[in-house]
Motif scaffolding. Structure first.
Motif, PDB file in Angstrom:
ATOM      1  N   ILE A  89      -5.904  -7.988  -0.078  1.00 13.92           N
ATOM      2  CA  ILE A  89      -6.760  -6.958  -0.674  1.00 13.92           C
ATOM      3  C   ILE A  89      -7.452  -6.145   0.409  1.00 13.92           C
ATOM      4  O   ILE A  89      -7.462  -4.912   0.384  1.00 13.92           O
ATOM      5  N   SER A  90      -8.017  -6.832   1.407  1.00 12.07           N
ATOM      6  CA  SER A  90      -8.796  -6.100   2.408  1.00 12.07           C
ATOM      7  C   SER A  90      -7.894  -5.202   3.252  1.00 12.07           C
ATOM      8  O   SER A  90      -8.246  -4.052   3.526  1.00 12.07           O
ATOM      9  N   VAL A  91      -6.724  -5.711   3.624  1.00 13.02           N
ATOM     10  CA  VAL A  91      -5.833  -4.872   4.434  1.00 13.02           C
ATOM     11  C   VAL A  91      -5.393  -3.649   3.628  1.00 13.02           C
ATOM     12  O   VAL A  91      -5.387  -2.513   4.128  1.00 13.02           O
ATOM     13  N   THR A  92      -5.058  -3.863   2.341  1.00 13.45           N
ATOM     14  CA  THR A  92      -4.610  -2.751   1.501  1.00 13.45           C
ATOM     15  C   THR A  92      -5.681  -1.680   1.377  1.00 13.45           C
ATOM     16  O   THR A  92      -5.432  -0.497   1.626  1.00 13.45           O
ATOM     17  N   TYR A  93      -6.877  -2.106   1.007  1.00 10.09           N
ATOM     18  CA  TYR A  93      -7.925  -1.111   0.771  1.00 10.09           C
ATOM     19  C   TYR A  93      -8.411  -0.473   2.068  1.00 10.09           C
ATOM     20  O   TYR A  93      -8.803   0.693   2.088  1.00 10.09           O
ATOM     21  N   ALA A  94      -8.373  -1.237   3.157  1.00  3.98           N
ATOM     22  CA  ALA A  94      -8.744  -0.644   4.443  1.00  3.98           C
ATOM     23  C   ALA A  94      -7.744   0.451   4.817  1.00  3.98           C
ATOM     24  O   ALA A  94      -8.122   1.535   5.276  1.00  3.98           O
ATOM     25  N   ALA A  95      -6.461   0.162   4.568  1.00  3.38           N
ATOM     26  CA  ALA A  95      -5.436   1.167   4.866  1.00  3.38           C
ATOM     27  C   ALA A  95      -5.600   2.376   3.957  1.00  3.38           C
ATOM     28  O   ALA A  95      -5.450   3.528   4.390  1.00  3.38           O
ATOM     29  N   LEU A  96      -5.939   2.122   2.699  1.00  2.00           N
ATOM     30  CA  LEU A  96      -6.152   3.218   1.745  1.00  2.00           C
ATOM     31  C   LEU A  96      -7.274   4.125   2.243  1.00  2.00           C
ATOM     32  O   LEU A  96      -7.164   5.350   2.228  1.00  2.00           O
ATOM     33  N   ALA A  97      -8.362   3.505   2.720  1.00  2.00           N
ATOM     34  CA  ALA A  97      -9.503   4.295   3.191  1.00  2.00           C
ATOM     35  C   ALA A  97      -9.174   5.028   4.479  1.00  2.00           C
ATOM     36  O   ALA A  97      -9.439   6.226   4.612  1.00  2.00           O
ATOM     37  N   SER A 368       1.106  -0.461   5.962  1.00  2.00           N
ATOM     38  CA  SER A 368       0.227  -1.490   6.527  1.00  2.00           C
ATOM     39  C   SER A 368       0.978  -2.813   6.651  1.00  2.00           C
ATOM     40  O   SER A 368       2.116  -2.948   6.206  1.00  2.00           O
ATOM     41  N   SER A 369       0.299  -3.799   7.215  1.00  2.00           N
ATOM     42  CA  SER A 369       0.981  -5.070   7.502  1.00  2.00           C
ATOM     43  C   SER A 369       1.332  -5.828   6.221  1.00  2.00           C
ATOM     44  O   SER A 369       2.190  -6.700   6.244  1.00  2.00           O
ATOM     45  N   LEU A 374       3.633   1.796  -2.762  1.00  2.11           N
ATOM     46  CA  LEU A 374       3.032   3.115  -2.946  1.00  2.11           C
ATOM     47  C   LEU A 374       2.444   3.320  -4.354  1.00  2.11           C
ATOM     48  O   LEU A 374       1.446   4.001  -4.532  1.00  2.11           O
ATOM     49  N   GLU A 375       3.095   2.701  -5.339  1.00  2.00           N
ATOM     50  CA  GLU A 375       2.752   2.982  -6.741  1.00  2.00           C
ATOM     51  C   GLU A 375       1.365   2.488  -7.125  1.00  2.00           C
ATOM     52  O   GLU A 375       0.852   2.866  -8.174  1.00  2.00           O
ATOM     53  N   LEU A 376       0.758   1.634  -6.261  1.00  2.11           N
ATOM     54  CA  LEU A 376      -0.592   1.180  -6.582  1.00  2.11           C
ATOM     55  C   LEU A 376      -1.523   2.385  -6.720  1.00  2.11           C
ATOM     56  O   LEU A 376      -2.460   2.367  -7.512  1.00  2.11           O
ATOM     57  N   ALA A 377      -1.243   3.443  -5.963  1.00  5.72           N
ATOM     58  CA  ALA A 377      -2.084   4.642  -6.042  1.00  5.72           C
ATOM     59  C   ALA A 377      -2.060   5.222  -7.447  1.00  5.72           C
ATOM     60  O   ALA A 377      -3.099   5.604  -7.986  1.00  5.72           O
ATOM     61  N   SER A 378      -0.867   5.268  -8.072  1.00  8.84           N
ATOM     62  CA  SER A 378      -0.783   5.791  -9.441  1.00  8.84           C
ATOM     63  C   SER A 378      -1.597   4.934 -10.395  1.00  8.84           C
ATOM     64  O   SER A 378      -2.289   5.443 -11.279  1.00  8.84           O
TER      65      SER A 378
END
Lengths: 489, 438
Positions: A89-97, A368-369, A374-378
């Motif tokens: 979760i943290s890696v995903t959202y950090a990359a998103l930000a 990210s690692s 990508l579809e999480l954004a949708s």
């Protein structure tokens, strides 16, 4: 399909009243801040984001086979499950930000992704304001891409002639294609939902055929791809970033749409037809003309968005070529952007920026690692819109926002544009009823209280729209001025 | 108790009655109707001239095969002159155009000529394909494939019929298709059972229906906004899950069994019609049965009357004691079931595998069929069949020396013309899309 539900209840019948001096935006802002409306709106939006991100995190965990494999050790070695879940979760959202707002490069990537969404979103929003459910953004944008690109690679001219000509070609393409649907609706009553859907499919197929014809196909290629547009037709960009002319055009388009809707005779007619076509016709407005013009302008904006797709520089700054899937799902994304922006120019710009940021961040997320799809954004986009559109749900889930609600209901009167979107209208309607049912509510003690009973009385019967309409009559509003201006012309 | 509502409900059909009355009184023709008539006539004349040109460029014979290789009863292949058939279509079009343009033509004649012109256009087109492509037109295959393509469209349109007659617009048919398709592929792979896949697909459709109902009926979110967002949600969610675990492990999660055609004993041996109608997948039979069920539910039961009352005038329904929200919930959930079932077609009905955005806009075509079908189950299903027909027609144009993408765009152009010319103004259930605030 009652397209009227999308119509903005700007209620020309409320125009007759008012007439006093309009409060400046600063006054409106101060008033709403003092009464708590602004606080509430901000809190609701923030909580909508928070809930969307929480649900997104849950989805990330439950769909990950590796993490779910640790569930059986949940009681013996909980750190395995929670550690991995937290890591993902943290890696995903950090990359998103970081991919959307983390650096100057990321921010400009956001603006470049937002530009077509904003422009097309403005077009869709405009048609929604008139009660037309325009699903045809995709086909209109394809025309924009084709014609702008064609001018872009055939004509060779200095940049200050070339870019405007390419843009005009794209805009005309979108306007004509959309105008067909508008004309058929105005002339034959053909439902615009069907015609725009069908015109989309026509273009999705035809673009493949057009791109292999001699004028369009890249010499020496067998694929449906054009030659790259000239440098002189490519939007200039700030060196080393993705901030290019497209975003500037998006802001200009937003200002023009705002001016058109709020300050012109056509804009007034447009809102009147959206509120009640019969009343508008009875008032002497040429409804078929307004319907056609709306679709033409909406199509022009979608064409501009499409033109921007091919004229914008690519990620390393080179000119692009026309490809068949260039437009992608822009038409539908634009609908969501327009709806999240409550069909208003400023809202559409903000919603477009948000979606652009999520799209830009999604690419970083995938790289990210933890390789989050990508579809999480949708999914996040959809959840955010759902929560924003259902403030009552957010209030139920986050009860602490509720404290100032009764007061906020009253303060809606002072709002600059109350109930311009159905979402808001529903909220106002609900509030009005609540106030009516509890006459002893403290809200009545405030100085604006006098407006409430009248509103509530008109609001109760059936329709969620009248409260908003009545709210306008209680406060000086834009329409009054527009009528006078319109009459003077 | 509910009887007095009936006149209100029949008011929707009132416009068509008015039109026919208006047509029989020639001298009372409104300027609008006159303009419409003349534009239609001009359009038909243009089509007729186009066909004349098409016919002059057509050479050779057009053969039509009435049966396929493995049909129990073999029928002969008949041959028509290619150019002649196209010319017949052209002449029928021109006659219909003349009937529309001449002021005092009898209305009945106009209707018949329009129908004949439509048939002429379709047959002319098939003859042209066969003659120009030097191939035998597989009429039986064409009609059989029509039903296959129409299966999800029928179920999707019926889902819309359920929701919208109760006053809840369902733009999310596409999303329900997607989730249904995904669940059917996943569950079908794990259980190796078609029935389980269908049930899973239908149930996920219901879950989407729950979201639609919850947000529109309880939280009063604008229904069109909601539908668009649910589509985005479904596309994002299925795409996300697909990339997250399905695409990397196809064997374990994405290899569902495929439905096979079921021949109904005896009936499938009827020459020509047997193989077309009675040799279909279980889902196609379900779709056909659902047309009857939805019609019966809406038109012949107390519950259906309540659904329509709630969709026309929820306040009136409330005053006679109908629970508006409950009825809307029920209708939306039934609709979700149908659309979810329709979604199964895209995976277990074809390759058994899910890919991202597999329903590729069929949900919107179902929406179009629903509107063209004027929110009526039978008519909406008929429109779905029409779309199935033209989609399958695209499969027969392989040998025509023309860019296939232009031909593929034709059905949609025809739809636009048909909607503008023959469908015209449609009247939705009055409270369709309006959230009910008690």
């Amino acid at each position: 399909m009652s397209a009227q539900t999308i119509a903005a209840p700007t209620a020309p019948d409320a125009v007759a009243t008012g007439g006093t001096k309009r409060p400046t935006p600063a006054q409106v802002f101060f008033e709403s801040w003092r009464s708590g409306t602004a606080w509430q709106a901000v809190a609701l939006t923030v909580m909508a984001f928070v809930f969307a991100l929480i649900l997104g995190a849950v989805l990330l965990v439950v769909s990950n086979p590796t993490i779910m494999g640790q569930v059986k050790y949940l009681f013996t070695a909980p750190h395995l499950f929670f550690g991995q879940a937290w890591h993902t979760i943290s890696v995903t959202y950090a990359a998103l930000a970081s991919g959307s707002v983390g650096s100057w490069a990321a921010i400009t990537e956001t603006t470049s992704r937002a530009a077509p969404l904003i422009i097309a979103g403005l077009g869709i929003a405009l048609s929604f304001r008139v009660g037309l459910f325009n699903i045809g953004g995709q086909g209109q944008a394809i025309w924009g891409t084709l014609l702008a690109g064609y001018v872009g690679f055939t004509l060779h001219a200095p940049i200050w002639i070339h870019i405007p000509l390419a843009i005009i070609a794209g805009v005309l393409g979108g306007a004509v294609w959309s105008g067909i649907a508008g004309f058929l609706r105005a002339r034959f009553g053909a439902n615009e939902v069907i015609t725009t859907i069908m015109l989309n499919y026509v273009m999705v197929k035809l673009v493949l055929a057009i791109l292999v014809t001699k004028p369009f196909q890249r010499p020496g290629s067998n694929n449906p791809i054009s030659a790259p547009v000239d440098w002189s037709a490519t939007y200039p960009r700030m060196e080393g970033t993705q901030l290019h002319l497209g975003f500037v055009l998006a802001i200009i388009a937003a200002v023009i749409v705002w001016w058109l809707l709020d300050r012109t005779k056509l804009g007034y007619q447009l809102r009147a037809v959206g509120a009640n076509p019969s009343a508008a016709a009875a008032a002497g407005m040429n409804v078929p003309f307004v319907l056609t013009m709306t679709m033409v302008i909406a199509g022009a904006l979608c064409g501009l968005a499409g033109a921007g797709l091919v004229l914008a520089p690519d990620i390393i700054g080179n000119p692009q070529a026309i490809t068949p899937d260039m437009v992608g799902t822009l038409g539908f994304d634009a609908i969501t952007v327009a709806l999240l922006g409550r069909n208003k120019p400023v809202g559409t710009v903000l919603a477009g920026l948000l979606f652009g940021a999520l799209n830009a961040g999604a690419t970083a997320m995938q790289a990210s690692s933890v390789n989050t799809p990508l579809e999480l954004a949708s999914v996040l986009q959809a959840l955010i819109v759902m929560f924003v559109a259902a403030p009552m749900l957010v209030q139920t889930l986050a009860p602490f926002i509720k404290e100032r609600r009764a007061k906020a209901a009253v303060a809606q009167d002072a709002d600059d544009e109350p109930a311009s979107a159905p979402v808001v209208a529903n909220l106002v309607g609900e509030d009005a009823i609540e106030v009516a049912q509890e006459p002893s509510t403290p809200a009545l003690a405030t100085e604006e209280a006098s407006a409430v009973p009248a509103r509530a009385a008109r609001g109760i019967p059936d329709d969620p729209l009248p409260p908003g309409a009545a709210a306008r009559s209680g406060s000086p509003d834009d329409d009054t001025d527009t009528t006078q201006e319109g009459g003077a012309r | 108790m509910t009887q007095p509502l009936e006149p209100t409900l029949s008011a929707t059909t009132g416009t068509s009655v008015m039109e026919s009355v208006g047509a029989s009184l020639e001298h009372a023709e409104s300027p609008e109707a006159k303009g419409h008539r003349i534009s239609m006539g001009a359009l038909l004349a243009v089509i007729g001239l186009l066909y004349l040109w098409l016919g002059s460029a057509t050479h050779g014979k057009a053969s039509f095969a009435l049966s396929q290789a493995f049909d129990p009863v073999k029928l002969p292949t008949f041959t028509l002159p290619g150019a002649g058939t196209v010319f017949v279509g052209a002449i029928l079009c021109l006659l219909a155009a003349a009937a529309l343009l001449i002021k005092d033509a009898p209305p009945k004649m106009r209707v018949w000529l329009n129908v004949l012109a439509g048939l002429g256009v379709v047959f002319g087109f098939m003859a042209w394909i066969a003659a120009v492509g030097h191939q035998t037109f597989q009429l039986s295959f064409q009609l059989n494939g029509t039903m296959a393509y129409a299966t999800p469209l029928i179920l999707g349109a019926l889902a819309g019929v359920m929701g919208e007659n109760a006053g809840v617009v369902n733009v999310a048919i596409e999303g329900q298709f997607l989730t249904g398709a995904f669940a059917a592929a996943l569950v079908g792979t794990i259980t190796h059972s078609i029935v389980a896949a269908l049930i899973a697909g239908a149930l996920t459709g219901v879950v989407m229906g729950v979201l639609l109902a919850l947000f529109s009926i309880k939280y009063l979110v604008d229904q069109v906004v909601l539908g668009v967002v649910l589509n985005l949600f479904a596309s994002g969610l299925t795409g996300f899950l697909y990339t997250q675990f399905m695409s990397t492990n196809q064997q374990r999660f994405n290899m569902a069994p495929q439905m096979s055609d079921i021949s109904i004993p005896l009936l499938s041996r009827i020459p020509f019609f047997g193989p077309i109608i009675f040799k279909q997948t279980i889902l196609a039979y379900l779709a056909l049965i659902c047309i009857l069920i939805v019609w019966f539910l809406l038109r012949r039961t107390k519950w259906g009357l309540r659904v329509r009352a709630v969709g026309e005038h929820p306040e009136a329904a409330e005053t006679v004691g109908i629970n508006v929200r409950a009825i809307r919930w029920q209708a939306v959930l039934v609709g979700g079931l149908l659309a979810g079932l329709g979604g199964c077609y895209f995976t277990v009905g074809t390759t058994g595998q899910f890919v991202k955005d597999i329903s590729s806009g069929y949900g919107f075509i179902a929406l179009a069929a629903l509107i063209m079908g004027r929110w009526k189950p039978g008519l909406a299903a008929l429109m779905a069949l029409l779309f199935g027909f033209v989609t399958n027609l695209g499969n027969q144009t392989g040998s025509v020396p023309m860019n296939p993408n232009i031909l593929a765009a034709l059905p949609y152009i025809v739809t636009v013309i048909a909607v503008a010319g023959f469908v015209g103004r449609v009247v939705a259930p009055k409270a369709d899309g309006v959230n009910y605030v008690k």
